[in-house]
Design a protein around this motif. Sequence first.
Motif, PDB file in Angstrom:
ATOM      1  N   PRO A  72       7.034  -7.134  16.617  1.00 51.82           N
ATOM      2  CA  PRO A  72       6.075  -6.028  16.456  1.00 51.82           C
ATOM      3  C   PRO A  72       5.021  -6.390  15.400  1.00 51.82           C
ATOM      4  O   PRO A  72       5.300  -7.125  14.458  1.00 51.82           O
ATOM      5  CB  PRO A  72       6.944  -4.864  15.986  1.00 51.82           C
ATOM      6  N   GLU A  73       3.826  -5.869  15.590  1.00 53.72           N
ATOM      7  CA  GLU A  73       2.749  -6.111  14.638  1.00 53.72           C
ATOM      8  C   GLU A  73       2.995  -5.285  13.379  1.00 53.72           C
ATOM      9  O   GLU A  73       3.319  -4.105  13.447  1.00 53.72           O
ATOM     10  CB  GLU A  73       1.409  -5.715  15.253  1.00 53.72           C
ATOM     11  N   VAL A  74       2.849  -5.943  12.240  1.00 51.38           N
ATOM     12  CA  VAL A  74       3.036  -5.265  10.958  1.00 51.38           C
ATOM     13  C   VAL A  74       1.659  -4.948  10.397  1.00 51.38           C
ATOM     14  O   VAL A  74       0.845  -5.847  10.196  1.00 51.38           O
ATOM     15  CB  VAL A  74       3.827  -6.144   9.963  1.00 51.38           C
ATOM     16  N   LYS A  75       1.402  -3.695  10.165  1.00 52.01           N
ATOM     17  CA  LYS A  75       0.119  -3.286   9.592  1.00 52.01           C
ATOM     18  C   LYS A  75       0.319  -2.943   8.126  1.00 52.01           C
ATOM     19  O   LYS A  75       1.046  -2.014   7.792  1.00 52.01           O
ATOM     20  CB  LYS A  75      -0.421  -2.079  10.344  1.00 52.01           C
ATOM     21  N   VAL A  76      -0.320  -3.734   7.269  1.00 52.50           N
ATOM     22  CA  VAL A  76      -0.249  -3.494   5.828  1.00 52.50           C
ATOM     23  C   VAL A  76      -1.506  -2.736   5.427  1.00 52.50           C
ATOM     24  O   VAL A  76      -2.616  -3.127   5.806  1.00 52.50           O
ATOM     25  CB  VAL A  76      -0.153  -4.828   5.058  1.00 52.50           C
ATOM     26  N   PRO A  77      -1.369  -1.655   4.678  1.00 54.43           N
ATOM     27  CA  PRO A  77      -2.543  -0.871   4.290  1.00 54.43           C
ATOM     28  C   PRO A  77      -3.541  -1.706   3.471  1.00 54.43           C
ATOM     29  O   PRO A  77      -3.150  -2.512   2.635  1.00 54.43           O
ATOM     30  CB  PRO A  77      -1.962   0.252   3.433  1.00 54.43           C
ATOM     31  N   VAL A  78      -4.816  -1.496   3.762  1.00 56.99           N
ATOM     32  CA  VAL A  78      -5.868  -2.224   3.052  1.00 56.99           C
ATOM     33  C   VAL A  78      -5.812  -1.914   1.559  1.00 56.99           C
ATOM     34  O   VAL A  78      -6.065  -2.790   0.727  1.00 56.99           O
ATOM     35  CB  VAL A  78      -7.253  -1.867   3.641  1.00 56.99           C
ATOM     36  N   ALA A  79      -5.431  -0.699   1.202  1.00 54.01           N
ATOM     37  CA  ALA A  79      -5.340  -0.323  -0.216  1.00 54.01           C
ATOM     38  C   ALA A  79      -4.336  -1.202  -0.951  1.00 54.01           C
ATOM     39  O   ALA A  79      -4.549  -1.557  -2.117  1.00 54.01           O
ATOM     40  CB  ALA A  79      -4.958   1.148  -0.347  1.00 54.01           C
ATOM     41  N   LEU A  80      -3.261  -1.575  -0.284  1.00 52.87           N
ATOM     42  CA  LEU A  80      -2.263  -2.451  -0.904  1.00 52.87           C
ATOM     43  C   LEU A  80      -2.849  -3.833  -1.157  1.00 52.87           C
ATOM     44  O   LEU A  80      -2.686  -4.397  -2.245  1.00 52.87           O
ATOM     45  CB  LEU A  80      -1.015  -2.544  -0.026  1.00 52.87           C
ATOM     46  N   PHE A  81      -3.552  -4.395  -0.155  1.00 52.51           N
ATOM     47  CA  PHE A  81      -4.207  -5.689  -0.343  1.00 52.51           C
ATOM     48  C   PHE A  81      -5.226  -5.615  -1.474  1.00 52.51           C
ATOM     49  O   PHE A  81      -5.331  -6.523  -2.299  1.00 52.51           O
ATOM     50  CB  PHE A  81      -4.913  -6.146   0.936  1.00 52.51           C
ATOM     51  N   PHE A  82      -5.991  -4.545  -1.493  1.00 52.50           N
ATOM     52  CA  PHE A  82      -7.025  -4.376  -2.521  1.00 52.50           C
ATOM     53  C   PHE A  82      -6.392  -4.302  -3.914  1.00 52.50           C
ATOM     54  O   PHE A  82      -6.858  -4.938  -4.849  1.00 52.50           O
ATOM     55  CB  PHE A  82      -7.847  -3.119  -2.232  1.00 52.50           C
ATOM     56  N   THR A  83      -5.307  -3.554  -4.033  1.00 54.80           N
ATOM     57  CA  THR A  83      -4.616  -3.417  -5.324  1.00 54.80           C
ATOM     58  C   THR A  83      -4.062  -4.750  -5.793  1.00 54.80           C
ATOM     59  O   THR A  83      -4.224  -5.125  -6.961  1.00 54.80           O
ATOM     60  CB  THR A  83      -3.475  -2.379  -5.208  1.00 54.80           C
ATOM     61  N   ILE A  84      -3.421  -5.479  -4.897  1.00 60.53           N
ATOM     62  CA  ILE A  84      -2.885  -6.799  -5.254  1.00 60.53           C
ATOM     63  C   ILE A  84      -4.011  -7.738  -5.673  1.00 60.53           C
ATOM     64  O   ILE A  84      -3.885  -8.488  -6.645  1.00 60.53           O
ATOM     65  CB  ILE A  84      -2.073  -7.387  -4.083  1.00 60.53           C
ATOM     66  N   GLY A  85      -5.126  -7.707  -4.969  1.00 67.89           N
ATOM     67  CA  GLY A  85      -6.262  -8.556  -5.303  1.00 67.89           C
ATOM     68  C   GLY A  85      -6.833  -8.244  -6.673  1.00 67.89           C
ATOM     69  O   GLY A  85      -7.135  -9.150  -7.454  1.00 67.89           O
ATOM     70  N   VAL A  86      -6.968  -6.972  -6.992  1.00 71.87           N
ATOM     71  CA  VAL A  86      -7.526  -6.573  -8.287  1.00 71.87           C
ATOM     72  C   VAL A  86      -6.574  -6.944  -9.430  1.00 71.87           C
ATOM     73  O   VAL A  86      -7.005  -7.452 -10.469  1.00 71.87           O
ATOM     74  CB  VAL A  86      -7.855  -5.058  -8.294  1.00 71.87           C
ATOM     75  N   VAL A  87      -5.274  -6.712  -9.240  1.00 67.57           N
ATOM     76  CA  VAL A  87      -4.292  -7.065 -10.278  1.00 67.57           C
ATOM     77  C   VAL A  87      -4.272  -8.577 -10.495  1.00 67.57           C
ATOM     78  O   VAL A  87      -4.271  -9.060 -11.640  1.00 67.57           O
ATOM     79  CB  VAL A  87      -2.886  -6.531  -9.905  1.00 67.57           C
ATOM     80  N   SER A  88      -4.281  -9.334  -9.410  1.00 72.32           N
ATOM     81  CA  SER A  88      -4.301 -10.795  -9.516  1.00 72.32           C
ATOM     82  C   SER A  88      -5.565 -11.274 -10.219  1.00 72.32           C
ATOM     83  O   SER A  88      -5.511 -12.179 -11.061  1.00 72.32           O
ATOM     84  CB  SER A  88      -4.205 -11.404  -8.115  1.00 72.32           C
ATOM     85  N   LEU A  89      -6.688 -10.667  -9.889  1.00 75.11           N
ATOM     86  CA  LEU A  89      -7.952 -11.014 -10.532  1.00 75.11           C
ATOM     87  C   LEU A  89      -7.878 -10.762 -12.037  1.00 75.11           C
ATOM     88  O   LEU A  89      -8.255 -11.626 -12.846  1.00 75.11           O
ATOM     89  CB  LEU A  89      -9.089 -10.198  -9.917  1.00 75.11           C
ATOM     90  N   ALA A  90      -7.367  -9.608 -12.427  1.00 76.30           N
ATOM     91  CA  ALA A  90      -7.265  -9.272 -13.851  1.00 76.30           C
ATOM     92  C   ALA A  90      -6.344 -10.237 -14.583  1.00 76.30           C
ATOM     93  O   ALA A  90      -6.669 -10.702 -15.689  1.00 76.30           O
ATOM     94  CB  ALA A  90      -6.769  -7.835 -14.009  1.00 76.30           C
ATOM     95  N   GLU A  91      -5.210 -10.567 -13.984  1.00 79.34           N
ATOM     96  CA  GLU A  91      -4.269 -11.485 -14.633  1.00 79.34           C
ATOM     97  C   GLU A  91      -4.878 -12.865 -14.823  1.00 79.34           C
ATOM     98  O   GLU A  91      -4.760 -13.474 -15.900  1.00 79.34           O
ATOM     99  CB  GLU A  91      -2.993 -11.603 -13.797  1.00 79.34           C
ATOM    100  N   ASN A  92      -5.528 -13.377 -13.797  1.00 83.26           N
ATOM    101  CA  ASN A  92      -6.100 -14.719 -13.897  1.00 83.26           C
ATOM    102  C   ASN A  92      -7.284 -14.759 -14.851  1.00 83.26           C
ATOM    103  O   ASN A  92      -7.453 -15.739 -15.586  1.00 83.26           O
ATOM    104  CB  ASN A  92      -6.489 -15.225 -12.505  1.00 83.26           C
ATOM    105  N   LEU A  93      -8.100 -13.717 -14.856  1.00 86.51           N
ATOM    106  CA  LEU A  93      -9.201 -13.673 -15.815  1.00 86.51           C
ATOM    107  C   LEU A  93      -8.679 -13.630 -17.250  1.00 86.51           C
ATOM    108  O   LEU A  93      -9.253 -14.239 -18.150  1.00 86.51           O
ATOM    109  CB  LEU A  93     -10.103 -12.470 -15.544  1.00 86.51           C
TER     110      LEU A  93
END
Length: 163
Positions: free
Chosen positions: A19-40
């Motif tokens: 089955p296709e797994v749909k991950v909410p865009v908000a989750l991807f966005f949150t992970i991206g922002v947190v990762s960005l902050a940590e690396n910066l």
Amino acid sequence: QTPSWLTMNGTAVNQSDCPEVKVPVALFFTIGVVSLAENLLVVVAVIRNRNLHSPMYCFICSLAAFNTIASLTKTFENLMIVFADVGHLEKKGSSERNLDDVMDSLLCMSFVGSIFSFLAIAVERYITIFHALRYHNIMTIRRTGAILGVIWTTCGVSAVLMV
């Protein structure tokens, strides 16, 4: 004969029982922002703290910079997907396709750069352990800068070739 809805560019699309797994865009966005902050945070800490200006931390800073590029790219791509889903962005436009190509190139560059940075960290740690008495003669800041220059140039060239 394969039905037209199962073909892409004239070739059959692979079928799957999964089955296709749909991950909410908000989750991807949150992970991206947190990762960005940590690396910066890592990049800023290495640049501002003079005690962290050693070869190992330079390579770690390079790794964090490549990961920052990946985080920025994925966050921007997620924003584009949201805009396309609500109708503010045309999915098949030429400028959108060009922008997607640039983002794909940046992602490939950051992944290759991360691998090279991990390799540089591993080699630096090897020299630290097995050549401890000659470490400061082998791993100079000048040599570290040259290695980082080669890594970033190689990744930049590979990103340009991807487009």
